[in-house]
Design an enzyme around this catalytic site. Sequence first.
Site, PDB file in Angstrom:
ATOM      1  N   ARG A 269       0.868  -1.187   0.000  1.00 54.05           N
ATOM      2  CA  ARG A 269       0.000   0.000   0.000  1.00 54.05           C
ATOM      3  C   ARG A 269       0.894   1.222   0.000  1.00 54.05           C
ATOM      4  O   ARG A 269       1.745   1.377   0.878  1.00 54.05           O
ATOM      5  CB  ARG A 269      -0.994  -0.053   1.159  1.00 54.05           C
ATOM      6  CG  ARG A 269      -0.629   0.643   2.411  1.00 54.05           C
ATOM      7  CD  ARG A 269      -1.749   0.720   3.428  1.00 54.05           C
ATOM      8  NE  ARG A 269      -1.375   0.203   4.740  1.00 54.05           N
ATOM      9  CZ  ARG A 269      -0.517   0.790   5.571  1.00 54.05           C
ATOM     10  NH1 ARG A 269       0.067   1.918   5.252  1.00 54.05           N
ATOM     11  NH2 ARG A 269      -0.242   0.249   6.729  1.00 54.05           N
ATOM     12  N   HIS A 273      -2.155   3.773   6.190  1.00 57.71           N
ATOM     13  CA  HIS A 273      -3.255   2.835   6.402  1.00 57.71           C
ATOM     14  C   HIS A 273      -4.596   3.501   6.109  1.00 57.71           C
ATOM     15  O   HIS A 273      -5.471   2.931   5.477  1.00 57.71           O
ATOM     16  CB  HIS A 273      -3.241   2.317   7.838  1.00 57.71           C
ATOM     17  CG  HIS A 273      -4.470   1.536   8.184  1.00 57.71           C
ATOM     18  ND1 HIS A 273      -4.692   0.260   7.731  1.00 57.71           N
ATOM     19  CD2 HIS A 273      -5.565   1.879   8.912  1.00 57.71           C
ATOM     20  CE1 HIS A 273      -5.872  -0.163   8.179  1.00 57.71           C
ATOM     21  NE2 HIS A 273      -6.414   0.801   8.886  1.00 57.71           N
ATOM     22  N   TYR A 282       6.278   4.038  11.348  1.00 58.52           N
ATOM     23  CA  TYR A 282       6.619   2.612  11.396  1.00 58.52           C
ATOM     24  C   TYR A 282       7.242   2.050  10.125  1.00 58.52           C
ATOM     25  O   TYR A 282       7.569   0.874  10.086  1.00 58.52           O
ATOM     26  CB  TYR A 282       5.393   1.785  11.788  1.00 58.52           C
ATOM     27  CG  TYR A 282       4.187   1.995  10.895  1.00 58.52           C
ATOM     28  CD1 TYR A 282       4.072   1.334   9.679  1.00 58.52           C
ATOM     29  CD2 TYR A 282       3.165   2.866  11.268  1.00 58.52           C
ATOM     30  CE1 TYR A 282       2.969   1.529   8.864  1.00 58.52           C
ATOM     31  CE2 TYR A 282       2.060   3.067  10.461  1.00 58.52           C
ATOM     32  CZ  TYR A 282       1.966   2.396   9.257  1.00 58.52           C
ATOM     33  OH  TYR A 282       0.888   2.602   8.449  1.00 58.52           O
TER      34      TYR A 282
HETATM   35  C1  LIG Z   1     -11.845  -6.796  14.856  1.00 60.31           C
HETATM   36  C2  LIG Z   1     -11.066  -5.568  14.505  1.00 60.31           C
HETATM   37  N1  LIG Z   1      -9.988  -5.236  15.230  1.00 60.31           N
HETATM   38  C3  LIG Z   1      -9.293  -4.120  14.942  1.00 60.31           C
HETATM   39  C4  LIG Z   1      -9.678  -3.306  13.918  1.00 60.31           C
HETATM   40  C5  LIG Z   1      -8.913  -2.023  13.634  1.00 60.31           C
HETATM   41  N2  LIG Z   1      -8.213  -2.155  12.352  1.00 60.31           N
HETATM   42  C6  LIG Z   1      -8.741  -1.673  11.213  1.00 60.31           C
HETATM   43  S1  LIG Z   1      -7.837  -2.062   9.882  1.00 60.31           S
HETATM   44  C7  LIG Z   1      -6.673  -2.854  10.819  1.00 60.31           C
HETATM   45  C8  LIG Z   1      -5.508  -3.497  10.163  1.00 60.31           C
HETATM   46  C9  LIG Z   1      -5.908  -4.454   9.090  1.00 60.31           C
HETATM   47  O1  LIG Z   1      -4.789  -4.914   8.428  1.00 60.31           O
HETATM   48  P1  LIG Z   1      -4.880  -5.926   7.227  1.00 60.31           P
HETATM   49  O2  LIG Z   1      -5.862  -7.003   7.548  1.00 60.31           O
HETATM   50  O3  LIG Z   1      -3.522  -6.341   6.881  1.00 60.31           O
HETATM   51  O4  LIG Z   1      -5.520  -5.092   6.041  1.00 60.31           O
HETATM   52  P2  LIG Z   1      -4.921  -3.761   5.349  1.00 60.31           P
HETATM   53  O5  LIG Z   1      -5.549  -2.625   6.063  1.00 60.31           O
HETATM   54  O6  LIG Z   1      -3.447  -3.799   5.487  1.00 60.31           O
HETATM   55  O7  LIG Z   1      -5.361  -3.811   3.942  1.00 60.31           O
HETATM   56  C10 LIG Z   1      -7.026  -2.796  12.162  1.00 60.31           C
HETATM   57  C11 LIG Z   1      -6.215  -3.350  13.258  1.00 60.31           C
HETATM   58  C12 LIG Z   1     -10.820  -3.680  13.195  1.00 60.31           C
HETATM   59  N3  LIG Z   1     -11.278  -2.944  12.153  1.00 60.31           N
HETATM   60  N4  LIG Z   1     -11.492  -4.802  13.487  1.00 60.31           N
END
Ligand SMILES: Cc1ncc(C[n+]2csc(CCOP(=O)(O)OP(=O)(O)O)c2C)c(N)n1
Lengths: 376, 325
Positions: A269, A273, A282
């Site tokens: 990406r 985020h 980070y």
């Molecule tokens: C159950 C839950 N815990 C925490 C979050 C907060 N949160 C939103 S996105 C994220 C990271 C997700 O990372 P990834 O699955 O790798 O997807 P990316 O955003 O990198 O595409 C977190 C911790 C959430 N949305 N849902």
Amino acid sequence: MITDAQRFQPFSDEPIRLIDEGGAWLAPFSCDLDDDTLIGLYRHMVLGRMVDERLVRLQRLGKSSFVAPSSGHEAAQVGIAGAVHVGSDWIYPYYRDTALALAVGWPLVDMLGQMMGTRADPARARQMPAHPGSRALNMFTVASPIASHVPVAVGTAIAQKLAGAGDATVCTFGDGATSEGDWHAGLNFAGAQGAPIVFVCENNRYAISVDLQHQTGSPNVAAKAHAYGMPGYLVDGMDVLASYLVMRDVMAAARDGLGPALVEMTVYRYGPHSSADDDGVYRASEEVAAWRERDPIPRYRRFLEGRKLWDDAREDELRAALKAEIDAAVKASEAAGPVPVEWMFEDVLSRPTPQLERQRERFRAARRAAGEDVEG
Amino acid sequence: MAVQNYVQTIARTLMEEMRRDERVVVLGEDVGKRGGVFLATEHLYDTFGPDRVIDTPLSEAAIIGAAIGMSVYGRRPVAEIQFSDYVYPGFDQLVSQAAKLRYRSGGAFTAPMVVRMPAGGGVKGGHHHSQNPETHFIHTPGLQVVYPSTPNDAKGCLKTSIRGEDPVVFLEPKRLYRALKEDVSDDVDFMLPIGRGVLRREGDDVVLISYGASIGETLKAADALAEQGISADVIDLRWLMPWDENLVLERVAAVWRVVLVSEAPHSGNMMSEVAATIAEEVLDMLEAPPLRVSGFDTPYPYAQDRVYLPGPNRILHAVQQVLDY
Ligand SMILES: Cc1ncc(C[n+]2csc(CCOP(=O)(O)OP(=O)(O)O)c2C)c(N)n1
Ligand SMILES: [Mg+2]
């Protein structure tokens, strides 16, 4: 790994790729896609990128409250979308799937309405931005809790199997999602049922700030498929042709009753985020810059140019046309105006409870007393 | 005394407690390098390193479950759930394991631990970044629940929670994280007692009871009432389980009229319990029925983010009703 029989092999150590960074075709078989399809993939990637850039700007202008940048994920997402039989297959996307949602035909104005929370949003501005969904496209409405949609997608796939119509489901998520219990519950059930579903991990190596080494002890995500009795494909998700052709095969296999598969697409990406994140804390800017060098869009453009399917004039024409489409959608979304305040009370259940009706009456009375227009 | 906002106070209090007691560990998503998505764990990773400030995989079940296991072994974990809306994958661990551990083992095993989570609305986050989940926890015997509304209270309640002997669900009103600053005690042993609320303002026409982020709107309503010559008591419950029955009953019995404010969905929220207790204990002292002003029995909306919250207008309307009764 690719064999002469055009079959992609699961559990490879290196990601499956079909074109190199210079856009040269690598596989020992020839590309069987017609020119329109090849150009269509490019068009959708550029559309995804341009919309993403516009969304970031709209958020900065205060016209949207949130954005989850998708730049860098386009090849994977467009490849996934290309393998979906829109209207009969089902799609369970996640919040970063901007290019995917557009490539399966989500109208731009619906997306802008969702992003800006206006009346143009068919979901009535109920969710925060970056939460697509469309009944017409069988594209399930995104929910924020990570991986909560995975067992749901499996249920749809089991129902598809019961219906016997030969349809399949595709379910996407990030690398972080693979740590949630729901993710494992879903894959396990799909494996036990032989459900017609393809799980796709858009692995950008970060879950917000947490890198893959802190996420899992597995060598990669695809390897986890072993445990659930399904093939796991490791794919270069910045190669749109590899993404598309692997997805085409595994979706076809699912529709043919050969059961589920897990596909890991390695992506990056480019943005933070989300609009609420500061990725400089980070990850090093050099790392981001190095991945920018491998941008999936110019890489694929070089492939098209090698086939004399693309040049500067076509690029300019495409970008101008897409810009006009996006401008019009932004305008239409804004012109639709805000949603009425009282929509807040609707769609909780098929009929409101007497409790909610009473709360609504009291709310109206309080607003009248304060001299505010009840309809907002 | 140092002037600090809420989220800075959380980070600094954690820093103090980790310095004081090396058993204290912090774990959660993005709590390490990133210092937490709200920066509530800022500088901890640099100070204490990855063994005591653990960036966990994205699994709330793992976070809460592991916190329980560490506490059983003698650590003092402070787990962060990124948003209270994401506690549900870890809900089973809280409800089935943490809450019942002392009871089911006859006191042999205990889980002294804190699960911090930002809660509440008003941040344009839609239904998965805005909810108020306290009812789930107050309805689970074996958990203590606190929802401090000011930086200073947050410090005192967090220290009490970390040094206590039982699991605490520590809710933080995220829309106040940076909204206000105040003098915060610099006493490293500053502790506020479990189960005690506080009288934020004293008046004699009506008692307004609230907690968490809604204290802000409640105080605004009290200001508006003061302009009309109506003086309101404002009670901040602070602790939701156990909660301060003595303070509430004493003030209601003295003032005779009460309005209860909570932004959680109306049916079955904390204030249903407070109102029922008032009715049971001091009904004969009341001049008007207790009235609740709450969020609605809907998922938290996105577009009507602010309208959903019980704001001063809705509070004033309820006050007028109990005064006119
Ligand atoms: C159950 C839950 N815990 C925490 C979050 C907060 N949160 C939103 S996105 C994220 C990271 C997700 O990372 P990834 O699955 O790798 O997807 P990316 O955003 O990198 O595409 C977190 C911790 C959430 N949305 N849902
Ligand atoms: Mg990721």
